[in-house]
Motif scaffolding. Structure first.
Motif, PDB file in Angstrom:
ATOM      1  N   SER A  42      10.095  -0.546 -11.079  1.00 42.27           N
ATOM      2  CA  SER A  42      10.081   0.130  -9.779  1.00 42.27           C
ATOM      3  C   SER A  42      10.250  -0.834  -8.612  1.00 42.27           C
ATOM      4  O   SER A  42      10.461  -0.406  -7.474  1.00 42.27           O
ATOM      5  N   ALA A  43      10.118  -2.131  -8.886  1.00 43.16           N
ATOM      6  CA  ALA A  43      10.241  -3.123  -7.827  1.00 43.16           C
ATOM      7  C   ALA A  43      11.625  -3.051  -7.192  1.00 43.16           C
ATOM      8  O   ALA A  43      12.631  -2.849  -7.864  1.00 43.16           O
ATOM      9  N   GLY A  44      11.652  -3.173  -5.876  1.00 46.88           N
ATOM     10  CA  GLY A  44      12.916  -3.119  -5.147  1.00 46.88           C
ATOM     11  C   GLY A  44      13.201  -1.762  -4.537  1.00 46.88           C
ATOM     12  O   GLY A  44      13.996  -1.659  -3.592  1.00 46.88           O
ATOM     13  N   LYS A  45      12.576  -0.717  -5.055  1.00 43.12           N
ATOM     14  CA  LYS A  45      12.717   0.603  -4.446  1.00 43.12           C
ATOM     15  C   LYS A  45      12.002   0.599  -3.091  1.00 43.12           C
ATOM     16  O   LYS A  45      11.070  -0.169  -2.863  1.00 43.12           O
ATOM     17  N   THR A  46      12.433   1.465  -2.203  1.00 46.11           N
ATOM     18  CA  THR A  46      11.805   1.536  -0.887  1.00 46.11           C
ATOM     19  C   THR A  46      11.179   2.911  -0.656  1.00 46.11           C
ATOM     20  O   THR A  46      11.664   3.927  -1.163  1.00 46.11           O
ATOM     21  N   ILE A  47      10.094   2.912   0.117  1.00 47.74           N
ATOM     22  CA  ILE A  47       9.390   4.132   0.487  1.00 47.74           C
ATOM     23  C   ILE A  47       9.193   4.113   1.999  1.00 47.74           C
ATOM     24  O   ILE A  47       8.875   3.064   2.577  1.00 47.74           O
ATOM     25  N   THR A  48       9.373   5.254   2.619  1.00 45.24           N
ATOM     26  CA  THR A  48       9.189   5.350   4.069  1.00 45.24           C
ATOM     27  C   THR A  48       7.751   5.716   4.392  1.00 45.24           C
ATOM     28  O   THR A  48       7.204   6.672   3.851  1.00 45.24           O
ATOM     29  N   PHE A  49       7.147   4.924   5.283  1.00 42.76           N
ATOM     30  CA  PHE A  49       5.776   5.188   5.732  1.00 42.76           C
ATOM     31  C   PHE A  49       5.725   4.986   7.237  1.00 42.76           C
ATOM     32  O   PHE A  49       6.056   3.912   7.734  1.00 42.76           O
ATOM     33  N   ASN A  50       5.306   6.035   7.943  1.00 42.21           N
ATOM     34  CA  ASN A  50       5.242   5.988   9.413  1.00 42.21           C
ATOM     35  C   ASN A  50       6.556   5.502  10.027  1.00 42.21           C
ATOM     36  O   ASN A  50       6.578   4.709  10.974  1.00 42.21           O
ATOM     37  N   GLY A  51       7.658   5.977   9.443  1.00 40.00           N
ATOM     38  CA  GLY A  51       8.971   5.647   9.974  1.00 40.00           C
ATOM     39  C   GLY A  51       9.490   4.288   9.574  1.00 40.00           C
ATOM     40  O   GLY A  51      10.616   3.914   9.942  1.00 40.00           O
ATOM     41  N   GLU A  52       8.714   3.547   8.789  1.00 43.41           N
ATOM     42  CA  GLU A  52       9.113   2.204   8.360  1.00 43.41           C
ATOM     43  C   GLU A  52       9.471   2.206   6.880  1.00 43.41           C
ATOM     44  O   GLU A  52       8.797   2.836   6.067  1.00 43.41           O
ATOM     45  N   SER A  53      10.530   1.524   6.521  1.00 46.78           N
ATOM     46  CA  SER A  53      10.938   1.412   5.124  1.00 46.78           C
ATOM     47  C   SER A  53      10.214   0.219   4.491  1.00 46.78           C
ATOM     48  O   SER A  53      10.348  -0.918   4.966  1.00 46.78           O
ATOM     49  N   ILE A  54       9.418   0.494   3.433  1.00 50.71           N
ATOM     50  CA  ILE A  54       8.627  -0.549   2.783  1.00 50.71           C
ATOM     51  C   ILE A  54       9.116  -0.710   1.344  1.00 50.71           C
ATOM     52  O   ILE A  54       9.237   0.265   0.604  1.00 50.71           O
ATOM     53  N   GLU A  55       9.374  -1.950   0.962  1.00 52.83           N
ATOM     54  CA  GLU A  55       9.869  -2.225  -0.387  1.00 52.83           C
ATOM     55  C   GLU A  55       8.709  -2.378  -1.358  1.00 52.83           C
ATOM     56  O   GLU A  55       7.713  -3.048  -1.064  1.00 52.83           O
ATOM     57  N   ILE A  56       8.822  -1.746  -2.517  1.00 52.03           N
ATOM     58  CA  ILE A  56       7.830  -1.898  -3.576  1.00 52.03           C
ATOM     59  C   ILE A  56       8.018  -3.248  -4.246  1.00 52.03           C
ATOM     60  O   ILE A  56       9.132  -3.638  -4.594  1.00 52.03           O
ATOM     61  N   GLN A  57       6.914  -3.964  -4.428  1.00 51.13           N
ATOM     62  CA  GLN A  57       6.947  -5.276  -5.062  1.00 51.13           C
ATOM     63  C   GLN A  57       6.375  -5.182  -6.482  1.00 51.13           C
ATOM     64  O   GLN A  57       5.528  -4.335  -6.763  1.00 51.13           O
ATOM     65  N   GLU A  58       6.827  -6.059  -7.347  1.00 57.07           N
ATOM     66  CA  GLU A  58       6.278  -6.122  -8.701  1.00 57.07           C
ATOM     67  C   GLU A  58       4.846  -6.666  -8.636  1.00 57.07           C
ATOM     68  O   GLU A  58       4.579  -7.671  -7.974  1.00 57.07           O
ATOM     69  N   LEU A  59       3.946  -6.006  -9.333  1.00 57.34           N
ATOM     70  CA  LEU A  59       2.548  -6.437  -9.368  1.00 57.34           C
ATOM     71  C   LEU A  59       2.410  -7.661 -10.268  1.00 57.34           C
ATOM     72  O   LEU A  59       2.805  -7.649 -11.430  1.00 57.34           O
ATOM     73  N   THR A  60       1.822  -8.720  -9.708  1.00 57.26           N
ATOM     74  CA  THR A  60       1.492  -9.915 -10.480  1.00 57.26           C
ATOM     75  C   THR A  60       0.075 -10.335 -10.101  1.00 57.26           C
ATOM     76  O   THR A  60      -0.537  -9.772  -9.195  1.00 57.26           O
ATOM     77  N   GLU A  61      -0.445 -11.333 -10.766  1.00 57.23           N
ATOM     78  CA  GLU A  61      -1.794 -11.804 -10.465  1.00 57.23           C
ATOM     79  C   GLU A  61      -1.880 -12.449  -9.092  1.00 57.23           C
ATOM     80  O   GLU A  61      -2.975 -12.614  -8.539  1.00 57.23           O
ATOM     81  N   ASP A  62      -0.747 -12.805  -8.509  1.00 55.87           N
ATOM     82  CA  ASP A  62      -0.739 -13.394  -7.175  1.00 55.87           C
ATOM     83  C   ASP A  62      -0.519 -12.356  -6.074  1.00 55.87           C
ATOM     84  O   ASP A  62      -0.542 -12.707  -4.889  1.00 55.87           O
ATOM     85  N   SER A  63      -0.319 -11.105  -6.450  1.00 53.49           N
ATOM     86  CA  SER A  63       0.008 -10.077  -5.455  1.00 53.49           C
ATOM     87  C   SER A  63      -1.171  -9.745  -4.554  1.00 53.49           C
ATOM     88  O   SER A  63      -1.020  -9.551  -3.346  1.00 53.49           O
ATOM     89  N   LEU A  64      -2.351  -9.639  -5.151  1.00 57.95           N
ATOM     90  CA  LEU A  64      -3.512  -9.125  -4.437  1.00 57.95           C
ATOM     91  C   LEU A  64      -4.319 -10.275  -3.858  1.00 57.95           C
ATOM     92  O   LEU A  64      -5.136 -10.891  -4.541  1.00 57.95           O
ATOM     93  N   GLN A  65      -4.085 -10.550  -2.593  1.00 57.45           N
ATOM     94  CA  GLN A  65      -4.780 -11.635  -1.919  1.00 57.45           C
ATOM     95  C   GLN A  65      -4.753 -11.376  -0.413  1.00 57.45           C
ATOM     96  O   GLN A  65      -4.097 -10.436   0.053  1.00 57.45           O
ATOM     97  N   ALA A  66      -5.490 -12.192   0.346  1.00 63.44           N
ATOM     98  CA  ALA A  66      -5.509 -12.050   1.795  1.00 63.44           C
ATOM     99  C   ALA A  66      -4.074 -12.066   2.335  1.00 63.44           C
ATOM    100  O   ALA A  66      -3.218 -12.761   1.776  1.00 63.44           O
ATOM    101  N   PRO A  67      -3.807 -11.250   3.369  1.00 63.43           N
ATOM    102  CA  PRO A  67      -4.769 -10.537   4.217  1.00 63.43           C
ATOM    103  C   PRO A  67      -5.164  -9.136   3.738  1.00 63.43           C
ATOM    104  O   PRO A  67      -5.784  -8.395   4.486  1.00 63.43           O
TER     105      PRO A  67
END
Length: 328
Positions: A42-67
């Protein structure tokens, strides 16, 4: 809610993840930035949120971090088992939709209308209950003052509870997800069978009800059934109470619970339907009547949108409480 939050959704391309995105926008959740994660396909697909196009990223162990401050998980138990602790160790609050953490005694299991006080000092990983459990414990919470002696659940669960694969079986008349065609059947099996003859889904409802209501010895039994409906679960609840009750008072007490709507006028053929609940966050309760076969017995028919209050909305309500309590 004045400050804005960096929030992630894990499983953003799935049925529940997509619903989370929709409801975050609908409820105007205070987001500074939204991060979307899913599997590699699913990585690379885009979803619109509040008028903004956001790309889905592949989940890895480094994905979930600050901020990132809050991560909403909607990707299944194995993903939650692996990645929720990774996020929690980095100080991110995880609200998990899978069943993996629910019965861990160190993890809060939350329906905000019932036990929101636990969110004043919550566990770092917070579990969202089973969809059928959420809509069932809401009316039961109004009955605890009478002393709940025994609960019998019979569920009528929509195919969307099984994700896109379940929906596809209904739409395409296939049986790739369910063991039999859902188009000509109601199937008395949700999830796998356990050694005691119950399914995992039934066992979830039993154990989660006890935990949420704080009644660890409560007698509960359940039969979970899949029905050929796209969205919204129905549950027939039979309750045996310790104390006598008045039906009109019961109706008033049910109606007083946040997000319960009483739909109960048999003379006008008025009772909850799954089509009425779809697209809404309220839990509909009707067919309120005595069970004369036991002393202080009560029957309820309870319907709710399993993708909203049964999953995405309840999760977002938990996240809203974290913000309101200044925990993020």
């Amino acid at each position: 809610m004045t400050h804005r939050i960096h929030l992630a959704i894990v499983g953003a391309s799935g049925v529940v993840g997509s619903k989370m995105i929709e409801i975050l926008e609908e409820r105007q959740f205070p987001i500074e930035k939204l991060y979307l994660f899913a599997s590699k396909r699913s990585a690379g697909k885009t979803i619109t949120f509040n008028g903004e196009s956001i790309e889905i990223q592949e989940l890895t162990e480094d994905s979930l971090q600050a901020p990132i401050q809050i991560a909403l998980f909607a990707a299944g138990g194995s993903i939650s088992e692996k990645y929720a602790p990774v996020a929690a160790e980095k100080g991110i609050y995880v609200v998990d939709n899978s069943s993996f953490w629910r019965m861990d005694p160190a993890i809060d299991l939350i329906v905000p209308e019932i036990n929101k006080e636990q969110l004043e000092s919550p566990s770092q990983i917070i579990a969202n209950p089973n969809c059928s459990t959420i809509q069932s414990v809401l009316p039961l919470s109004a009955l605890t003052k009478y002393g709940i002696k025994r609960v019998v659940y019979n569920t009528y669960q929509a195919v969307s509870g099984a994700g896109q694969a379940g929906i596809d079986d209904l739409v395409n008349h296939t049986s790739n997800n369910f063991p039999y065609s859902i188009n000509e059947n109601v199937i008395p099996q949700i999830d796998v069978f356990l050694d005691n003859g119950y399914t995992k889904e039934e066992n979830k409802m039993i154990e989660e009800t006890r935990k949420i209501l704080g009644l660890k010895d409560l007698a509960v039994t359940a039969t979970a059934v899949r029905v050929p409906i796209h969205t919204s679960h129905a549950v027939s609840i039979n309750v045996e109470l310790e104390q006598a009750f008045d039906l009109d008072t019961i109706r008033q007490e049910l109606a007083a619970v946040d997000n319960i709507v009483v739909v109960d006028d048999p003379g006008q053929l008025s009772y909850p339907l799954q089509s009425q609940a779809a697209g809404h966050d309220e839990v509909l309760v009707g067919r309120i009547r005595r069970d004369s076969s036991v002393e202080n017995g009560l029957n309820l028919w309870v319907v709710a949108d399993n993708l909203r209050k049964g999953a995405a909305t309840n999760t977002i309500q938990i996240a809203e409480a974290l913000v309101k309590n200044n925990l993020v």
